[in-house]
Design an enzyme around this catalytic site. Structure first.
Site, PDB file in Angstrom:
ATOM      1  N   CYS A   1       0.831  -1.206   0.000  1.00 21.89           N
ATOM      2  CA  CYS A   1       0.000   0.000   0.000  1.00 21.89           C
ATOM      3  C   CYS A   1       0.865   1.256   0.000  1.00 21.89           C
ATOM      4  O   CYS A   1       0.461   2.298  -0.513  1.00 21.89           O
ATOM      5  CB  CYS A   1      -0.950  -0.001   1.201  1.00 21.89           C
ATOM      6  SG  CYS A   1      -0.157  -0.389   2.764  1.00 21.89           S
TER       7      CYS A   1
ATOM      8  N   HIS B   1      -1.056   7.461   7.010  1.00 19.74           N
ATOM      9  CA  HIS B   1      -0.658   6.190   7.623  1.00 19.74           C
ATOM     10  C   HIS B   1      -1.593   5.900   8.790  1.00 19.74           C
ATOM     11  O   HIS B   1      -1.854   6.761   9.615  1.00 19.74           O
ATOM     12  CB  HIS B   1       0.784   6.259   8.136  1.00 19.74           C
ATOM     13  CG  HIS B   1       1.210   5.036   8.902  1.00 19.74           C
ATOM     14  ND1 HIS B   1       1.088   4.933  10.271  1.00 19.74           N
ATOM     15  CD2 HIS B   1       1.748   3.862   8.484  1.00 19.74           C
ATOM     16  CE1 HIS B   1       1.546   3.755  10.659  1.00 19.74           C
ATOM     17  NE2 HIS B   1       1.950   3.087   9.594  1.00 19.74           N
TER      18      HIS B   1
ATOM     19  N   HIS C   1      -1.227   0.728   7.636  1.00 24.44           N
ATOM     20  CA  HIS C   1      -1.737   0.756   6.263  1.00 24.44           C
ATOM     21  C   HIS C   1      -1.626   2.180   5.729  1.00 24.44           C
ATOM     22  O   HIS C   1      -1.762   3.144   6.482  1.00 24.44           O
ATOM     23  CB  HIS C   1      -3.196   0.292   6.259  1.00 24.44           C
ATOM     24  CG  HIS C   1      -3.831   0.346   4.906  1.00 24.44           C
ATOM     25  ND1 HIS C   1      -3.348  -0.374   3.845  1.00 24.44           N
ATOM     26  CD2 HIS C   1      -4.888   1.059   4.427  1.00 24.44           C
ATOM     27  CE1 HIS C   1      -4.090  -0.131   2.772  1.00 24.44           C
ATOM     28  NE2 HIS C   1      -5.025   0.747   3.103  1.00 24.44           N
TER      29      HIS C   1
END
Length: 909
Positions: A41, A452, A460
């Site tokens: 990601c 974040h 993630h």
């Protein structure tokens, strides 16, 4: 390191990418997402932010490698950077012109692996990755620039786009210095600051700077930074991680930090050095005054010498209330009978201070003194004093006290108001210090925010990127690309609200529109879009990929046609077999809830209703012909069902489950569908075998035979009956799930609740009476996941290997795959539930634990925090138990009655 970590996972998902390519088809010109190929990601967030800088996009797409590249490559740059540029071009071309909703970046990611071989963590440091990415791009463009401009100093477009310069001016051990430095991402500390300007002010001044402006040659050291040249794309790296020496690991800073959508950089420019210094000195002086005012205000708002402090105005008000309360002349304990047992037991009495003629009645009252019940009474007993009061106070004393206290309170309130007004004016003065036009000449508009969520060693990433053409914010979360808002961006990015916060801000010079301007065709003047903006080699690359996707769609469609044909053949064979078993075939196949072979369940229940309607019609009808009786009986039965459909009932008494026609009426089915359904009910062969019922049944069957195809559309008829079958199945899913939940069998309950919620949502999309109460199902789906999360966390906390593995397996196989379902509709209660589940596991990061547990936790957390899983296709749902209509209605009442008290439902569901 990323792939090594992902190989350890045994993640069995309930939902996966849809095998149906239509679900993976790009909708119009919606931006293309990037598939997460193993904790990537971070890659998606950075690449999407850069791709949406159209000038950067053009530079990458139109890049051509140097002609004199050695084969095999001689240098590391040739070996690594040029192949990466090739894959980045391919990736960008697919993001421009693909027919897919999202594309796979695996080839570009594979090349990046070598650069991070030393990293053993599950997730890359995104700042490090961005630095390295820009370095590689700079090297690739440098090789090309040197070839194109032999003998001249080549210009590197990456440097011109992302790099700026600042002047460092200062004193080192009494000696003045001044030098120029280049910067790319500008690092800023977050801890201790409330907004971006405070971070920048702190970053621009280091150490003691008084000596810079004084004539004395001091031994103090310090320096200032002044920007001499800002890049078109200005990137701030927000340092939200710091190393905890005591725990020996990094920790994330969750402090709130605000940043504007439009940032004026004038105050940090070297050309404004003198003006800024004057303004900074003025702000410093004003802030000193502000600190004094705030200290004074604090003394008024937190008054007292003990550990507890109160507002002084309130203290004076309480004193005034005490002084003016009605005096009591006795001790607060003297009028309580000390012989009475405590706790309100039998025989407890209160000695009332009354005597004389009323004493007899008082004695009688004492035998039945009402015990105070705090949960059933809204007020205290009348004989209990409300507040303490002075024992003795004269009118003169009270008058003096009231005058003094009232005057003092007014003075305090006026002082407090004046202080707050002065403080607000100073804040406004500071805010407006740089708002004059001369200090608003270097505007930078926010282009992208990289977010974040999680802790320092797990989390993630996603990005919010502004679309200037649609004038809205877009959220890029791996394969999911959705419209967003400034409010959502603020909630996720400022921090302080949850575990999510911005770690990188990308601003673009608002006076350089070429950064985000579309490209125009030189001949037609039209905006180039899609494949048209690609160079020839990439056009061919995208066309080939789109042809592969089109072929996949065609193969899928052909497969579905073959399946449909096979199903028709099977149905035809079954119909032929059924026809061969009876010489009197039915005019149409009645659904199972209309006619059952066994007279003990559905059919018996329906028969009784039908025969009752026939009996009432015979009693009321003068004409006794079977046709007249049938018409009258159908009217009576319809009137009965219409009353049920219109009745205001509690949710557990759902007449839709008792008869299909109630469902049809509430959902406004066509009249012809209702008539045919009722006619089918009276054509049931299982009716009583008296002559009257048999004759009516024969008339009903004859009428069914006479209905022409143009009168009743059989496809529509079957569609409505299928809708009712779906409603019954959804009800059974819901009922089974709720029943299992009440029995604390949460693992089995979850799948029933998940599927019932999903199917129910599809039903409700076609009408409010098509399904059940969504709030109820959402509540128990949410609670079931929370209960399972609690069980799994308790197993993990035990530290025992089998328990830990079982708990993490429970999370991986059940809870984590279902979390996207709670996030997809952005419902507040569901979002809070997900936040609670994540916080529970993130809280373990701050605790001491065995290394093997730490490793398992670090491996698991990214999966829990990653909310990018796409929800499309289901694996096989749980098998449903079989219920007759009567059994289903009765069971529904039992289950719903058990849960309805804990979760009130709207009546009309």
């Amino acid at each position: 390191a990323e792939n090594k970590a992902s190989l350890k996972r045994t993640h069995t998902e309930v939902w996966s990418d849809s095998p149906n390519p239509h679900d993976r088809k790009r909708i119009d010109t919606c931006p293309v997402g990037l598939k997460n190929v193993g904790n990537t990601c971070w890659f998606s967030a950075v690449i999407q932010s850069l791709f949406n800088l159209l000038e950067f996009q053009r530079l990458v797409l139109n890049y051509s490698p140097p002609a004199r590249v050695h084969d095999p490559p001689h240098t590391q740059k040739e070996h690594r950077n040029l192949p990466f540029m090739r894959e980045l071009r391919n990736l960008f071309s697919l993001m421009v012109g693909s027919k897919r909703k999202y594309v796979d970046p695996s080839r570009a990611v594979e090349i990046l692996k070598d650069a991070f071989k030393s990293s053993e963590s599950q997730q890359q440091d995104v700042s490090e990755f961005t630095h390295k990415l820009l370095d590689w791009l700079e090297d690739a463009f440098q090789m090309k620039a040197e070839e194109d401009r032999e003998g001249e100093k080549p210009k590197n477009p990456m440097v011109e786009l992302f790099y700026g310069r600042f002047l460092a001016v200062g004193v080192l051990e009494g000696k003045k210095f001044e030098n120029t430095e280049m910067f790319g991402q500008y690092p800023l500390q977050v801890n201790g600051f409330k907004d971006l300007h405070e971070c920048l002010e702190a970053a621009m001044i280091e150490g003691e700077i008084e000596s810079l402006h004084s004539a004395e040659n001091s031994a103090r050291s310090g320096q200032e930074h002044w920007f001499t040249e800002l890049p078109p794309v200005l990137t701030f790296e927000l340092s939200r991680f710091e190393f905890n020496q005591a725990l020996g690991r990094p920790e994330k800073i969750h402090n709130k930090l605000e940043f504007p959508s439009m940032l004026y950089m004038d105050r940090y420019m070297d050309r404004n050095r003198e003006v800024t210094r004057i303004k900074r000195e003025e702000i410093r002086r004003v802030k000193e005054h502000l600190t004094l005012l705030q200290q004074r205000l604090e003394r008024y708002l937190s008054y007292g010498s003990g550990p507890k402090r109160f507002p002084l105005a309130d203290v004076l008000q309480y004193a005034m209330e005490f002084a003016s309360s009605k005096p009591v002349c006795t001790s607060p304990v003297e009028d309580i009978d000390s012989s009475a047992p405590p706790g309100g037991t039998k025989g407890q009495q209160l000695s009332l201070p009354s005597a004389g003629p009323a004493s007899a009645s008082t004695a009688a009252q004492q035998q039945r003194v009402a015990i105070h019940k705090p949960f059933t009474q809204s007020r205290l007993p009348p004989d209990l004093p409300m507040h303490p009061a002075p024992r003795h106070i004269t009118d003169e004393e009270l008058r003096v006290l009231e005058v003094c206290l009232h005057r003092w309170r007014s003075e305090v309130e006026n002082d407090t108001r004046d202080l707050q007004g002065s403080i607000n004016r100073i804040h406004r003065t500071i805010e407006l210090m740089y708002s004059d036009k001369s200090m608003m000449q270097v505007p930078y508009r926010l282009h992208a925010v990289l977010v974040h969520e999680g802790q320092a060693n797990a989390g993630h990433y996603w990005a919010y990127i502004y679309d200037p053409h649609q004038r809205c914010w877009m959220k890029y979360n791996d394969i999911s690309v959705t419209k967003s808002s400034w409010e959502e961006l603020v909630r996720d990015s400022f921090g302080g609200y949850r575990n999510a916060s911005a770690y990188c801000l990308m601003y673009i010079n608002d006076k350089k529109p070429f950064l985000i301007e579309e490209e125009f065709d030189k001949e037609t003047g039209q905006i180039l879009s899609g494949i048209d903006k690609l160079p020839p080699d990439l056009k061919q690359y995208v066309r080939e990929d789109n042809e592969l996707f089109d072929k996949e769609v065609e193969e899928w469609d052909s497969l579905q046609v073959r399946k449909a044909q096979q199903e028709k053949l099977v149905l035809a064979a079954a119909a032929a077999a059924a026809a061969s078993r009876t010489s009197h075939p039915a005019p149409c196949s009645e659904p199972e809830y209309m006619e059952q072979p066994s007279p003990t369940n559905d059919s018996k229940h329906l028969q009784e209703d039908t025969e009752r309607a026939i009996s009432r019609a015979a009693a009321e009808q003068e004409e006794r012909s079977p046709e007249a009786l049938l018409t009258a009986a159908i009217k009576l039965e319809y009137a009965r069902l219409l009353r049920f459909a219109q009745e205001d009932t509690p949710p557990e008494k759902d007449y839709r489950l008792q008869h299909i026609v109630v469902y049809f009426i509430q959902n406004q089915a066509p009249k012809k569908i209702l008539e045919r359904t009722l006619l089918t009910q009276f054509a049931d062969r299982n009716l009583a075998f008296d002559e009257r019922c048999k004759s009516i049944m024969n008339v009903a069957r004859a009428k069914l035979d006479l209905i022409k195809p143009e009168e009743v559309n059989m496809d529509e008829y079957e569609m409505w009956h299928q809708a009712y079958r779906n409603f019954r199945d959804t009800t059974i899913f819901m009922m089974t799930g709720l029943d299992l939940f009440q029995k604390t069998n949460y693992m089995e309950a979850l799948m029933f609740l998940i599927y019932s919620y999903q199917y129910n949502k599809e039903l409700l999309s076609k009408g409010r009476y098509r399904g059940h109460d969504e709030e109820l199902l959402g509540h128990y789906r949410r609670q079931c996941l929370l209960k399972l999360n609690e069980q799994a966390a308790a197993m993990f906390e035990s530290g025992e290997e089998p328990e830990v593995s079982t708990g993490l397996g429970l999370m991986n196989e059940l809870v984590v795959p279902c979390i996207p379902l709670l996030l997809v509709h952005d419902t507040e209660r569901d979002l809070l539930a997900v936040e609670d589940m994540r916080n529970r596991w993130c809280s373990y990061l701050g605790q001491e634990m065995e290394p093997n547990l730490q490793e398992k936790l670090t491996d698991f957390l990214p999966k829990l925090l990653d909310c990018s899983a796409e929800i499309k296709s289901f694996h096989d749902p749980p098998k449903l138990p079989s219920y007759s209509t009567l059994e289903l209605s009765e069971r529904f009442v039992q289950v719903l009655s058990a849960v309805v008290d804990g979760h009130r439902l709207p009546v009309a569901c």
